[in-house]
Design an enzyme around this catalytic site. Structure first.
Site, short mmCIF file in Angstrom:
data_model
loop_
_atom_site.label_atom_id
_atom_site.label_comp_id
_atom_site.label_asym_id
_atom_site.label_seq_id
_atom_site.Cartn_x
_atom_site.Cartn_y
_atom_site.Cartn_z
N SER A 44 9.84 -26.53 12.10
CA SER A 44 9.29 -24.87 12.63
C SER A 44 10.04 -23.65 12.80
O SER A 44 10.25 -22.35 12.56
CB SER A 44 8.02 -24.53 13.44
OG SER A 44 8.43 -25.21 14.26
N SER B 141 10.90 -29.81 14.51
CA SER B 141 10.49 -29.32 13.94
C SER B 141 12.02 -28.01 14.02
O SER B 141 12.77 -27.10 14.11
CB SER B 141 9.56 -27.97 14.40
OG SER B 141 8.03 -27.79 14.19
N LYS C 168 14.43 -18.20 19.13
CA LYS C 168 13.24 -18.94 18.39
C LYS C 168 11.89 -18.12 18.34
O LYS C 168 11.88 -18.11 20.38
CB LYS C 168 12.56 -20.30 18.52
CG LYS C 168 11.90 -20.29 17.23
CD LYS C 168 11.19 -22.02 17.31
CE LYS C 168 9.76 -22.29 16.82
NZ LYS C 168 9.68 -23.86 16.19
#
Length: 486
Positions: free
Chosen positions: A154, A178, A79
């Protein structure tokens, strides 16, 4: 079966038996990205040259008879809020579009030490603020199951990359859901470890008392292997916990006879899609057949969790993002008239609407005259939510419910309604506030889209959570379903 359809265990064995090389796995990853990412748009930065060179070195060391880490040669993505030396880290924000770190975060370093091949950095909601991946400043990641739907957020880029078969696993971060919510939407496994089990050093902070890094994988066993590699005490992280790290893969016995499951009534009540509830109740029947028992339990402070979370998380975000001022790093406004204009223009140009919204909310909650009424009261309610979990775990080994109240919604459907967007995390937020571990695993489909089952455990008892999830997985085929990307 393509190379990237193999589980991590299968790939490990194939590498050890010299049936496949790290170079071939890496080539397969980039080929799949080239084939699919024009539609999925999971990656923000690719590390093709570095990854192929790393894979070549791994193969040479293996050929020389060197003992390698079990994850050596496995392709993975990070990420884009996890700092990695020499690889752009933007947090999907214009503010950091030119930021190239000079050091590795702890999890990035641990993956390097394990000889995992880092393929690139994955898209996300800007500074991890969002639940759909529509808040990225760069591109719109799409759900591989339906390109007109969101992948969740996210960590939507991480989930989409795994679901699309672009990498064997990815790392994400979970603040209020997330990792788990996008895992649910994309039909994969997402594990949020206990707060403090995995170092946050090198994770660009959103809400420091909530953020936690964890794996997104195709199955539970893979999640156990990745967690083994990244868990552990880190002196660089003041919130890192000194706890013994068990052998997580060894805990996957498939045995859950006598397991006591609590099902919070609030997690299967009003607001949960009937088809999602149906899939969860079907999962409970599987556990019954395996010898586990379950009953409903009350978690009375669940209704206050969303409001509590957004006050606390926004307050911490307001404090953490104060460092982004256009002076030390990141974008800087051109030709400001004075220092105040530099701050104002740099932050106005660099931050997106959702980040600005949360900074404003957090600054308000922390301001003089409102601190006691909002932030302090939210901290007190957080304690009550933690006590709900403590009391439940006196009687039950795990808690179970849906990961999200619905399946993935359509792109653009909720972007103009932030309150509705925030409510998508209503089932994951309480777990984050309590700091306990939870995993999302596929438990079926509703109208052709994946449904996630959430299993929640006691603090630092990831072994039981993984064992319970693995037992369900071994007796169903939901985790074998894949999106039909041509």
């Amino acid at each position: 079966m393509t190379l990237l359809d193999m589980t991590i265990s299968q790939a490990r064995q194939a590498l050890a038996d010299r049936k496949v090389s790290a170079a071939e796995l890496t080539e397969a990853s980039f080929a799949r990205i080239a084939q699919t990412d024009g539609r999925v748009q999971a990656f923000l930065t690719l590390n093709e040259e570095g990854a192929k060179a790393q894979a070549k070195r791994i193969d040479e060391r293996r050929a020389a008879g060197e003992a390698l880490h079990p994850l050596a040669g496995i392709p993975a993505g990070l990420k884009d809020n996890i700092v990695s030396e020499g690889m752009r880290t933007t947090c999907a924000s214009r503010f950091l579009e030119n930021y190239e770190p000079v050091y590795d975060g702890t999890v990035a370093r641990k993956l390097k030490e394990a000889d995992v091949v880092t393929v690139g950095k994955l898209n996300m909601d800007e500074f991890a603020m969002g639940g759909s991946n529509e808040n990225s400043a760069y591109q719109l990641t799409r759900n591989p199951w339906d390109l007109e739907r969101v992948p969740g957020g996210s960590s939507g880029g991480s989930a989409a990359a795994v679901a699309a078969g672009q990498v064997s696993f990815a790392l994400g971060s979970d603040t209020g859901g997330s990792i788990r919510q996008p895992a649910s939407y994309c039909g994969i496994v997402g594990l949020k470890p206990t707060y403090g089990l995995v170092s946050r050093f090198g994770l660009v902070a959103f809400a420091s008392s909530l953020d936690q890094i964890g794996p997104l994988t195709n199955n539970v066993e893979d999640a156990a292997h990745v967690l083994q590699a990244i868990a552990g005490y880190d002196p660089m992280d003041s919130t890192s916990a000194r706890v013994d790290i068990p052998d997580y893969a060894a805990a996957l016995s498939g045995e859950v006879r006598g397991l006591r499951i609590g099902v919070p009534s609030e997690y299967i009540g009003q607001g949960v899609d009937p088809k999602v509830k149906e899939a969860v109740l079907a999962a409970l029947k599987v556990y019954e057949q395996l010898g586990a028992t379950w009953e409903e339990v009350l978690m009375p402070h669940t209704d206050y969790a969303v409001a509590t979370y957004y006050l606390l998380a926004s307050s911490e975000a307001s404090s953490n993002l104060a460092r982004f001022d256009g002076v030390r790093y990141g974008v800087r406004a051109e030709q400001p008239g004075n220092l105040l204009e530099l701050y104002l223009q740099s932050r106005s140009q660099g931050f997106g609407p959702e980040v600005k919204r949360r900074i404003m909310l957090g600054t308000y909650a922390l301001s003089s005259g409102y601190y006691d009424a909002y932030y302090l009261k939210a901290q007190k309610v957080r304690t009550l939510i933690q006590r709900d979990f403590e009391q439940a775990f006196q009687k039950y080994d795990v808690l179970l419910g849906p990961t999200a109240p619905t399946t993935a919604f359509r792109l653009g459907e909720q972007i103009d309604d932030p309150l509705q967007m925030y409510l998508n995390d209503i089932l994951t937020i309480p777990v984050s506030l309590a700091g306990v571990p939870a995993i999302s695993i596929p438990c079926g489909l509703a109208d052709g889209m994946p449904v996630g089952l959430q299993l929640i455990g006691r603090a630092f008892d990831e072994a039981t959570v993984l064992r319970a999830a693995h037992a369900f997985e071994q007796n169903t085929d939901h985790h074998k379903l894949r999106p039909q990307l041509s």
